[in-house]
Motif scaffolding. Structure first.
Motif, PDB file in Angstrom:
ATOM      1  N   HIS A   1      21.278  74.839  -8.300  1.00 30.78           N
ATOM      2  CA  HIS A   1      22.121  75.991  -8.013  1.00 30.78           C
ATOM      3  C   HIS A   1      22.444  76.771  -9.293  1.00 30.78           C
ATOM      4  CE1 HIS A   1      24.448  77.913  -4.866  1.00 30.78           C
ATOM      5  NE2 HIS A   1      25.389  78.120  -5.748  1.00 30.78           N
ATOM      6  N   SER A   2      22.513  76.065 -10.421  1.00 33.85           N
ATOM      7  CA  SER A   2      22.882  76.702 -11.693  1.00 33.85           C
ATOM      8  C   SER A   2      21.805  76.619 -12.767  1.00 33.85           C
ATOM      9  CB  SER A   2      24.151  76.048 -12.249  1.00 33.85           C
ATOM     10  OG  SER A   2      25.217  76.195 -11.356  1.00 33.85           O
ATOM     11  N   PHE A   3      20.786  75.787 -12.546  1.00 33.50           N
ATOM     12  CA  PHE A   3      19.753  75.576 -13.564  1.00 33.50           C
ATOM     13  C   PHE A   3      18.369  75.683 -12.934  1.00 33.50           C
ATOM     14  CE2 PHE A   3      23.521  73.519 -15.111  1.00 33.50           C
ATOM     15  CZ  PHE A   3      23.517  73.770 -16.466  1.00 33.50           C
ATOM     16  N   GLU A   4      17.383  76.000 -13.779  1.00 27.27           N
ATOM     17  CA  GLU A   4      15.989  76.008 -13.334  1.00 27.27           C
ATOM     18  C   GLU A   4      15.175  75.148 -14.276  1.00 27.27           C
ATOM     19  OE1 GLU A   4      13.735  79.675 -13.734  1.00 27.27           O
ATOM     20  OE2 GLU A   4      15.171  80.372 -15.221  1.00 27.27           O
ATOM     21  N   LYS A   5      14.116  74.546 -13.733  1.00 28.37           N
ATOM     22  CA  LYS A   5      13.275  73.685 -14.538  1.00 28.37           C
ATOM     23  C   LYS A   5      12.255  74.539 -15.278  1.00 28.37           C
ATOM     24  CE  LYS A   5      10.641  69.483 -14.453  1.00 28.37           C
ATOM     25  NZ  LYS A   5       9.713  68.682 -13.688  1.00 28.37           N
ATOM     26  N   VAL A   6      12.206  74.367 -16.586  1.00 33.23           N
ATOM     27  CA  VAL A   6      11.241  75.067 -17.435  1.00 33.23           C
ATOM     28  C   VAL A   6      10.556  74.003 -18.282  1.00 33.23           C
ATOM     29  CG1 VAL A   6      10.895  76.807 -19.218  1.00 33.23           C
ATOM     30  CG2 VAL A   6      12.667  77.149 -17.487  1.00 33.23           C
ATOM     31  N   GLY A   7       9.318  73.712 -17.937  1.00 38.45           N
ATOM     32  CA  GLY A   7       8.593  72.666 -18.655  1.00 38.45           C
ATOM     33  C   GLY A   7       9.167  71.307 -18.347  1.00 38.45           C
TER      34      GLY A   7
ATOM     35  N   GLY B   1      11.716  75.585   5.130  1.00 39.49           N
ATOM     36  CA  GLY B   1      11.109  76.308   4.028  1.00 39.49           C
ATOM     37  C   GLY B   1      10.540  75.362   3.000  1.00 39.49           C
ATOM     38  N   LYS B   2       9.925  75.956   2.016  1.00 39.75           N
ATOM     39  CA  LYS B   2       9.246  75.203   0.965  1.00 39.75           C
ATOM     40  C   LYS B   2      10.130  75.133  -0.280  1.00 39.75           C
ATOM     41  CE  LYS B   2       5.118  75.523  -1.851  1.00 39.75           C
ATOM     42  NZ  LYS B   2       4.140  76.455  -2.348  1.00 39.75           N
ATOM     43  N   SER B   3      10.184  73.952  -0.876  1.00 41.35           N
ATOM     44  CA  SER B   3      10.906  73.796  -2.129  1.00 41.35           C
ATOM     45  C   SER B   3      10.007  74.266  -3.272  1.00 41.35           C
ATOM     46  CB  SER B   3      11.282  72.333  -2.347  1.00 41.35           C
ATOM     47  OG  SER B   3      11.829  72.164  -3.632  1.00 41.35           O
ATOM     48  N   ALA B   4      10.600  74.900  -4.258  1.00 36.82           N
ATOM     49  CA  ALA B   4       9.837  75.381  -5.408  1.00 36.82           C
ATOM     50  C   ALA B   4       9.900  74.389  -6.566  1.00 36.82           C
ATOM     51  CB  ALA B   4      10.359  76.745  -5.851  1.00 36.82           C
ATOM     52  N   GLY B   5      10.458  73.212  -6.340  1.00 38.57           N
ATOM     53  CA  GLY B   5      10.448  72.169  -7.364  1.00 38.57           C
ATOM     54  C   GLY B   5      11.228  72.507  -8.619  1.00 38.57           C
ATOM     55  N   GLY B   6      12.336  73.183  -8.478  1.00 34.86           N
ATOM     56  CA  GLY B   6      13.160  73.516  -9.637  1.00 34.86           C
ATOM     57  C   GLY B   6      12.905  74.890 -10.207  1.00 34.86           C
ATOM     58  N   VAL B   7      11.853  75.570  -9.742  1.00 36.65           N
ATOM     59  CA  VAL B   7      11.569  76.935 -10.191  1.00 36.65           C
ATOM     60  C   VAL B   7      12.492  77.873  -9.428  1.00 36.65           C
ATOM     61  CG1 VAL B   7       9.816  78.743 -10.337  1.00 36.65           C
ATOM     62  CG2 VAL B   7       9.165  76.358 -10.625  1.00 36.65           C
ATOM     63  N   ASP B   8      13.083  78.830 -10.102  1.00 41.66           N
ATOM     64  CA  ASP B   8      13.970  79.794  -9.448  1.00 41.66           C
ATOM     65  C   ASP B   8      13.116  80.858  -8.764  1.00 41.66           C
ATOM     66  OD1 ASP B   8      16.078  81.290  -8.571  1.00 41.66           O
ATOM     67  OD2 ASP B   8      16.684  82.006 -10.552  1.00 41.66           O
ATOM     68  N   ALA B   9      12.690  80.567  -7.535  1.00 44.22           N
ATOM     69  CA  ALA B   9      11.807  81.460  -6.789  1.00 44.22           C
ATOM     70  C   ALA B   9      12.501  82.753  -6.384  1.00 44.22           C
ATOM     71  CB  ALA B   9      11.279  80.750  -5.542  1.00 44.22           C
ATOM     72  N   ASN B  10      13.825  82.792  -6.441  1.00 46.53           N
ATOM     73  CA  ASN B  10      14.567  84.002  -6.085  1.00 46.53           C
ATOM     74  C   ASN B  10      14.779  84.937  -7.269  1.00 46.53           C
ATOM     75  OD1 ASN B  10      14.818  83.250  -3.390  1.00 46.53           O
ATOM     76  ND2 ASN B  10      16.655  82.055  -3.802  1.00 46.53           N
ATOM     77  N   SER B  11      14.296  84.562  -8.438  1.00 44.17           N
ATOM     78  CA  SER B  11      14.451  85.429  -9.608  1.00 44.17           C
ATOM     79  C   SER B  11      13.422  86.553  -9.566  1.00 44.17           C
ATOM     80  CB  SER B  11      14.296  84.611 -10.893  1.00 44.17           C
ATOM     81  OG  SER B  11      12.988  84.126 -11.009  1.00 44.17           O
ATOM     82  N   THR B  12      13.523  87.454 -10.507  1.00 48.33           N
ATOM     83  CA  THR B  12      12.618  88.599 -10.540  1.00 48.33           C
ATOM     84  C   THR B  12      11.228  88.190 -11.030  1.00 48.33           C
ATOM     85  OG1 THR B  12      13.181  89.134 -12.825  1.00 48.33           O
ATOM     86  CG2 THR B  12      14.550  90.141 -11.090  1.00 48.33           C
ATOM     87  N   LYS B  13      10.251  89.011 -10.713  1.00 46.36           N
ATOM     88  CA  LYS B  13       8.892  88.740 -11.178  1.00 46.36           C
ATOM     89  C   LYS B  13       8.845  88.812 -12.697  1.00 46.36           C
ATOM     90  CE  LYS B  13       4.060  89.876 -10.639  1.00 46.36           C
ATOM     91  NZ  LYS B  13       3.043  90.693 -10.017  1.00 46.36           N
ATOM     92  N   LYS B  14       9.628  89.696 -13.275  1.00 45.90           N
ATOM     93  CA  LYS B  14       9.675  89.814 -14.733  1.00 45.90           C
ATOM     94  C   LYS B  14      10.128  88.491 -15.362  1.00 45.90           C
ATOM     95  CE  LYS B  14      11.881  92.455 -18.413  1.00 45.90           C
ATOM     96  NZ  LYS B  14      12.840  93.497 -18.750  1.00 45.90           N
ATOM     97  N   HIS B  15      11.157  87.893 -14.786  1.00 46.06           N
ATOM     98  CA  HIS B  15      11.641  86.609 -15.294  1.00 46.06           C
ATOM     99  C   HIS B  15      10.573  85.529 -15.131  1.00 46.06           C
ATOM    100  CE1 HIS B  15      14.253  83.255 -16.224  1.00 46.06           C
ATOM    101  NE2 HIS B  15      13.867  82.687 -15.092  1.00 46.06           N
ATOM    102  N   LEU B  16       9.936  85.495 -13.976  1.00 50.43           N
ATOM    103  CA  LEU B  16       8.883  84.502 -13.738  1.00 50.43           C
ATOM    104  C   LEU B  16       7.724  84.681 -14.717  1.00 50.43           C
ATOM    105  CD1 LEU B  16       8.871  84.471  -9.838  1.00 50.43           C
ATOM    106  CD2 LEU B  16       9.729  82.674 -11.354  1.00 50.43           C
ATOM    107  N   MET B  17       7.380  85.929 -15.024  1.00 53.64           N
ATOM    108  CA  MET B  17       6.314  86.192 -15.998  1.00 53.64           C
ATOM    109  C   MET B  17       6.699  85.648 -17.374  1.00 53.64           C
ATOM    110  SD  MET B  17       3.629  87.694 -14.750  1.00 53.64           S
ATOM    111  CE  MET B  17       2.850  88.749 -15.943  1.00 53.64           C
ATOM    112  N   GLU B  18       7.958  85.814 -17.749  1.00 51.84           N
ATOM    113  CA  GLU B  18       8.432  85.311 -19.039  1.00 51.84           C
ATOM    114  C   GLU B  18       8.345  83.780 -19.086  1.00 51.84           C
ATOM    115  OE1 GLU B  18       9.969  84.723 -22.769  1.00 51.84           O
ATOM    116  OE2 GLU B  18       9.144  86.537 -21.895  1.00 51.84           O
TER     117      GLU B  18
END
Length: 139
Positions: free
Chosen positions: A57-63, A88-105
């Motif tokens: 809810h407050s953190f996302e997995k990065v690496g 629905g499908k779990s994204a495994g800690g990835v913030d799938a609701n964030s922007t594409k720009k954030h995901l690209m970063e």
């Protein structure tokens, strides 16, 4: 087994490896949610699912670690539907609701190849795979 000490601090040796490399706030969030869930549901898989849900809810997995999200809230379709019969499908800690720009970063930081031509859903899947790969290699 409790994940916090009597003083309320997380027991690092009892945390998952990805949380041992994360901030103290992420560790506290997981540990306190886990201990609360153990009191409610007993030790086991359900307590871990509750703790990870609170963490996502407050953190996302990065690496191989967890980082604070820019906004609080559900991280994917499954978290949004909630409850014991979540859909629905779990994204495994990835913030799938964030922007594409954030995901690209995030994909750039994880060195995901082909990221510039990927759709948002493809980025989420690629980041999740990269996260699993990083976690495996750091253990």
């Amino acid at each position: 087994m409790p994940k916090t000490t009597k003083q309320g601090k997380p027991k690092k040796d009892e945390l998952p490896s990805t949380l041992q490399k994360s901030s103290a706030k992420a560790q506290r969030t997981f540990a306190k949610a886990h201990d609360s869930a153990v009191k409610e549901y007993g030790e086991g898989q359900r307590a871990h699912r509750v703790a990870y849900s609170a963490l996502k809810h407050s953190f996302e997995k990065v690496g191989d670690h967890w980082e604070p999200k820019s906004h609080r809230g559900p991280s994917d379709q499954r978290a949004r539907s909630g409850g014991p019969n979540a859909k629905g499908k779990s994204a495994g800690g990835v913030d799938a609701n964030s922007t594409k720009k954030h995901l690209m970063e995030v994909a750039r930081r994880l060195d995901v190849h082909g990221r510039s031509t990927m759709s948002k859903d493809e980025l989420v899947d690629a980041i999740a795979r990269a996260n699993r790969r990083e976690t495996r290699s750091s253990r």
